[in-house]
Design an enzyme around this catalytic site. Structure first.
Site, PDB file in Angstrom:
ATOM      1  N   GLU A  86      -9.970   7.262   5.457  1.00 18.15           N
ATOM      2  CA  GLU A  86      -8.812   6.822   6.243  1.00 18.15           C
ATOM      3  C   GLU A  86      -8.802   7.476   7.624  1.00 18.15           C
ATOM      4  O   GLU A  86      -9.858   7.651   8.235  1.00 18.15           O
ATOM      5  CB  GLU A  86      -7.531   7.045   5.444  1.00 18.15           C
ATOM      6  CG  GLU A  86      -7.616   6.301   4.076  1.00 18.15           C
ATOM      7  CD  GLU A  86      -6.313   6.151   3.352  1.00 18.15           C
ATOM      8  OE1 GLU A  86      -5.323   5.805   4.006  1.00 18.15           O
ATOM      9  OE2 GLU A  86      -6.278   6.358   2.126  1.00 18.15           O
TER      10      GLU A  86
ATOM     11  N   ASP B  32       0.841  -1.192   0.000  1.00 22.14           N
ATOM     12  CA  ASP B  32       0.000   0.000   0.000  1.00 22.14           C
ATOM     13  C   ASP B  32       0.886   1.256   0.000  1.00 22.14           C
ATOM     14  O   ASP B  32       2.091   1.203   0.249  1.00 22.14           O
ATOM     15  CB  ASP B  32      -0.970  -0.037   1.197  1.00 22.14           C
ATOM     16  CG  ASP B  32      -2.195   0.845   0.967  1.00 22.14           C
ATOM     17  OD1 ASP B  32      -2.206   1.632   0.007  1.00 22.14           O
ATOM     18  OD2 ASP B  32      -3.146   0.752   1.771  1.00 22.14           O
TER      19      ASP B  32
HETATM   20  C1  BGC Z   1      -5.159   3.173   0.809  1.00 26.87           C
HETATM   21  C2  BGC Z   1      -5.543   2.153  -0.215  1.00 26.87           C
HETATM   22  C3  BGC Z   1      -5.586   2.779  -1.578  1.00 26.87           C
HETATM   23  C4  BGC Z   1      -4.298   3.493  -1.875  1.00 26.87           C
HETATM   24  C5  BGC Z   1      -4.288   4.198  -3.202  1.00 26.87           C
HETATM   25  C6  BGC Z   1      -3.930   3.927   0.405  1.00 26.87           C
HETATM   26  O1  BGC Z   1      -3.647   4.937   1.331  1.00 26.87           O
HETATM   27  O2  BGC Z   1      -4.934   2.523   2.030  1.00 26.87           O
HETATM   28  O3  BGC Z   1      -6.779   1.586   0.114  1.00 26.87           O
HETATM   29  O4  BGC Z   1      -5.832   1.791  -2.527  1.00 26.87           O
HETATM   30  O5  BGC Z   1      -4.051   4.455  -0.871  1.00 26.87           O
HETATM   31  O6  BGC Z   1      -5.089   5.315  -3.202  1.00 26.87           O
HETATM   32  C1  BGC Z   2      -3.770   9.909  -1.666  1.00 26.66           C
HETATM   33  C2  BGC Z   2      -4.594   8.714  -1.302  1.00 26.66           C
HETATM   34  C3  BGC Z   2      -3.824   7.905  -0.339  1.00 26.66           C
HETATM   35  C4  BGC Z   2      -3.375   8.733   0.846  1.00 26.66           C
HETATM   36  C5  BGC Z   2      -2.566   7.926   1.775  1.00 26.66           C
HETATM   37  C6  BGC Z   2      -3.380  10.669  -0.428  1.00 26.66           C
HETATM   38  O1  BGC Z   2      -2.602  11.775  -0.739  1.00 26.66           O
HETATM   39  O2  BGC Z   2      -4.478  10.734  -2.520  1.00 26.66           O
HETATM   40  O3  BGC Z   2      -4.895   7.954  -2.423  1.00 26.66           O
HETATM   41  O4  BGC Z   2      -4.617   6.858   0.079  1.00 26.66           O
HETATM   42  O5  BGC Z   2      -2.666   9.850   0.429  1.00 26.66           O
HETATM   43  O6  BGC Z   2      -1.698   8.682   2.543  1.00 26.66           O
END
Ligand code: BGC
Ligand code: BGC
Length: 653
Positions: free
Chosen positions: A538, A323
């Protein structure tokens, strides 16, 4: 003309005839050689031959690749890092990066339209192919979790927690098939979903992304999602699905996203493995590791989990991706973790790469500094710290996936067809059906519902009655939900009710003014109060209280004090701690995060066009003290606690 004459003259004598035949022979030989070399120039190499199986093509291609080219295939970079020609040269010509992603809210093109997505991805593909010695196409990935959710104009289905309330794998297969049809039309061939984590702790900001707390139900719906996304031809995948986030992600310490968890082996096996096993069995092409640590080891660096369990015990043969940023986060400069969510096991940035790759990660979602990753991995292979066979195994899986997606034959999409691919007329009907089936009626005192269309006026009030952003939730257009200025198509609760009973029958009020609410309530025969949470994603959604915001509590209290029947409609990603308010209300309808067709669905149920049949896919604790709770058991002491509503609750008419 001259040669014909010469031939006749020479052909005239015997010797001449022999000479002619000799000459003809050597001309033919020369011609043959010429043809041969022309052929070998245009000859289709085995890996370019679409009639061969993906595995043989991958073997052939792998044998032609340098270590540097192989390493690039294991790197995934954010599209935000591809803005100049310099970037393209670095990322594609120098590093040979094999995969690009749109993180939440990141666009490949100038605008957020289906056409601009398609054109943007086509341009990136061309930039990559132009710079690839062996003509290896890139694989483009994005999160499309409840419909083609990053794309403006696409229809948004309920988030997974709502779909879980439908208990309908056929419906989930249909909604995910709509997503993959759209994704493919735009060139997004890697979809980071479904979420296979089971819900464990409603304080966690990603609770709504799950299919609920029951491993069996989650397994069925995860399998249906994988089938819907990938289609039913394993050698001709529509898109690659990703079961995420492997494993134990949904029960972080104190419900805080990315924090570590301690789990007995038995809990892991009985509660967390089944939904991932279902994904593997359904043929999920990829799996994503989780951000945090299980029993002291970050999953991204855990050979026991990422290889022994996932590949060995569970039989996963696809691509394992890490991830966002997790591999580099294994190393903390200065050695001190910034906070408990980091377990900095690596001694250097290079050591971080070594640990992840040797643990079993195939593709690293870097997502920014690809030069660091690719040069580290090259060095590690050269020094033997990562074996050649480990490298080859990972690259081979990536290549097999690209062949199964048909990317070598069709690297580009037809941008003229992007709009029609992303949005079909039938999508909204399906979305409405999904909302209808998901809505969960938890209380209906005195059979207040369904409301009579011909009764007196209805007061519709509350922040969730008019907010498109709230009904869509996080991971919609933007990462944290709909960004200011974006207007996706949607029907709000207020609009849906107006449409159902006629605008004249609907009263509204400023929900922040209790005086206004009281005044309008006097004229109403019933009050629909739409409350809930703002959009989040998140850790922005982590909570220690799961409380309804105080101004909304006051709103509900004002409505309840009016003496008129009150229907609470909750638009939220999780049960909120509203026992006292529910006690006084006549009815409670849990709407989850219903998406585009929220208003139609809610009106369908409120006025009886549809008899509700959603069933709660999670336990609804009566108090935050009982959280985390699963199937009526408090996880901290394993004791039963009476929930406000039990797993499976849901009334019908
Ligand atoms: C998330 C994932 C996601 C990825 C890409 C991550 O922070 O945990 O679920 O697929 O970002 O956006
Ligand atoms: C991204 C997300 C990702 C997240 C994780 C964001 O800046 O756009 O896709 O999941 O960071 O830290």
């Amino acid at each position: 003309m001259r040669s014909v004459l010469l031939a006749r003259r020479v052909f005239g004598s015997r010797r001449g005839r022999r000479l002619f035949l000799l000459a003809l022979g050597s001309v033919l030989v020369a011609l043959g050689a010429l043809e041969q070399s022309a052929l070998s120039r245009s000859r289709v190499l085995p890996y370019q031959d679409a009639s061969l199986p993906a595995a043989s093509r991958a073997d052939d291609l792998l044998a032609r690749m340098t270590v540097a080219e192989k390493v690039g295939q294991l790197a995934q970079v954010s599209v935000s890092k591809l803005t100049t020609d310099l970037d393209l040269n670095r990322v594609f010509a120098q590093e040979g990066v094999g995969s690009i992603l749109s993180g939440g809210g990141e666009l490949p093109g100038a605008q957020n339209t289906p056409r601009s997505w398609a054109t943007g991805i086509n341009e990136i593909q061309k930039a990559a192919l132009d710079r690839s010695r062996l003509q290896i196409p890139i694989l483009y990935g994005a999160d499309a979790l409840h419909g083609l959710s990053p794309v403006l104009g696409a229809v948004i289905f309920p988030h997974q927690i709502g779909l879980a309330a439908t208990r309908d794998p056929g419906l989930v297969r249909q909604t995910t098939a709509v997503t993959s049809r759209g994704a493919k039309a735009l060139g997004i061939r890697w979809v980071f979903g479904p979420v296979a984590d089971v819900s464990r702790d409603l304080r966690w900001g990603r609770y709504y992304e799950t299919f609920g707390e029951d491993p069996k139900l989650a397994s069925e719906l995860v399998a249906a999602s994988v089938q819907g996304l990938q289609g039913n031809r394993p050698d001709d995948l529509v898109v690659a699905a990703t079961a995420k986030h492997f494993i134990g992600y949904s029960q972080p310490q104190d419900g805080r996203d990315r924090f570590p968890v301690t789990l007995p082996a038995e809990t892991l096996t009985n509660w967390f493995v089944p939904s991932f096993q279902a994904a593997v069995d359904a043929g999920a092409a990829t799996v994503m590791t989780q951000h945090g640590a299980v029993n002291g080891t970050p999953v991204v660096a855990s050979h026991a989990l990422s290889t022994d369990l996932l590949r060995g015990t569970m039989g996963f043969a696809g691509v394992l991706i890490s991830d966002w940023g997790d591999v580099s986060d294994l190393y903390c400069p200065g050695g001190t973790p910034p906070n408990p969510k980091f377990s900095c096991v690596a001694t250097s940035p290079e050591d971080a790469v070594r640990r992840a790759v040797n643990a079993g990660v195939d593709v690293t979602m870097i997502p920014y500094d690809s030069a660091q990753f690719t040069s580290a991995l090259k060095d590690l292979v050269q020094s033997g710290a990562v074996s050649q066979s480990r490298l080859d195994g990972a690259v081979r899986r990536v290549l097999v996936l690209k062949f199964r997606l048909g990317l070598f034959e069709h690297p580009y999409v037809d941008a003229g067809k992007a709009q029609a691919g992303a949005v079909a007329a039938s999508d909204r009907k399906l979305a409405r059906k999904a909302v209808d089936e998901s809505l969960t009626l938890l209380k209906n005192r005195g059979h207040l519902l369904p409301l009579k269309k011909r009764g007196g006026p209805i007061l519709v009030v509350g922040p969730a009655a008019t907010s498109v952003s709230r009904q869509m939730g996080g991971w919609t257009i933007g990462w944290q939900g709909i960004p200011a200025g974006a207007n996706p198509p949607a029907v709000t609760v207020l609009q849906g009710i107006r449409e159902a009973v006629g605008a004249r029958k609907v009263l509204t009020a400023n929900w922040l003014s209790q005086a206004d609410v009281r005044a309008k309530a006097k004229k109403a025969s019933a009050i629909v109060v739409a409350i809930g949470e703002p959009a989040y994603a998140e850790w922005y959604g982590d909570t220690s209280t799961a409380a309804l915001a105080p101004d909304q509590v006051r709103l509900v209290e004002a409505a309840e004090a009016s003496g008129k029947p009150v229907v609470l409609v909750l638009v939220a990603g999780r049960p909120l701690m509203i026992s006292a308010l529910v006690k006084k209300a006549n009815a409670l309808l849990m709407a989850y995060l219903p998406g585009t067709e929220a208003g139609h669905g809610v009106a369908d149920v409120l006025f009886g066009r549809v008899s509700p049949h959603g069933k709660l896919p999670v336990s609804w604790p009566a108090s935050i003290k009982d959280v985390p709770m699963v199937k009526g058991m408090r996880l901290k002491d394993g004791k039963r606690a009476k929930p406000l509503f039990a797993y499976g609750a849901g009334l019908s008419y």
